[in-house]
Design a protein around this motif. Structure first.
Motif, PDB file in Angstrom:
ATOM      1  N   LYS A  38       0.883  -1.429   0.005  1.00 26.19           N
ATOM      2  CA  LYS A  38      -0.071  -0.283   0.063  1.00 26.19           C
ATOM      3  C   LYS A  38       1.025   1.210   0.034  1.00 26.19           C
ATOM      4  CE  LYS A  38      -2.464   1.243   3.594  1.00 26.19           C
ATOM      5  NZ  LYS A  38      -3.509   1.351   4.610  1.00 26.19           N
ATOM      6  N   GLU A  43      -3.639   3.205  -1.740  1.00 27.41           N
ATOM      7  CA  GLU A  43      -4.922   2.496  -1.184  1.00 27.41           C
ATOM      8  C   GLU A  43      -5.652   1.832  -2.397  1.00 27.41           C
ATOM      9  OE1 GLU A  43      -6.858   1.629   2.160  1.00 27.41           O
ATOM     10  OE2 GLU A  43      -5.410   3.248   2.080  1.00 27.41           O
ATOM     11  N   TRP A  58      -6.139  -2.507  -7.300  1.00 29.25           N
ATOM     12  CA  TRP A  58      -5.821  -1.111  -7.456  1.00 29.25           C
ATOM     13  C   TRP A  58      -6.139  -0.777  -8.985  1.00 29.25           C
ATOM     14  CZ3 TRP A  58      -3.119  -4.276  -4.428  1.00 29.25           C
ATOM     15  CH2 TRP A  58      -2.799  -3.762  -3.289  1.00 29.25           C
TER      16      TRP A  58
END
Length: 83
Positions: A38, A43, A58
């Motif tokens: 991360k 995030e 992601w």
């Protein structure tokens, strides 16, 4: 400054500081923790947990990265259309 220029400049500034890049993805290594990944690529957009495996994705536009974590360690990771 023109009223439409400010939102466009803000959007450009946000996209310029994206962590979801090929250079950052190349730093992801087998055994990294979720927090380490991360920190590199940002995030995740979504994660799902099943049978002690956490799968996270992601996305940014057409680019995407998927990472599977077992025991909080990256085990499988793939990328598509990163720049």
């Amino acid at each position: 400054m023109h009223k439409t220029a400010l939102p466009l400049l803000s959007l450009l500034a946000l996209s310029a500081c994206s962590k979801l890049t090929l250079a950052n993805y190349d730093k992801v290594q087998l055994g990294m923790s979720f927090d380490e990944v991360k920190a590199l690529i940002g995030e995740p957009g979504e994660c799902s947990d099943a049978l002690m495996v956490r799968n996270c994705v992601w996305r940014e536009g057409e680019a995407s990265v998927s990472v599977s974590f077992v025991g909080n360690k990256a085990t499988i990771f793939t990328a598509d259309k990163l720049k």
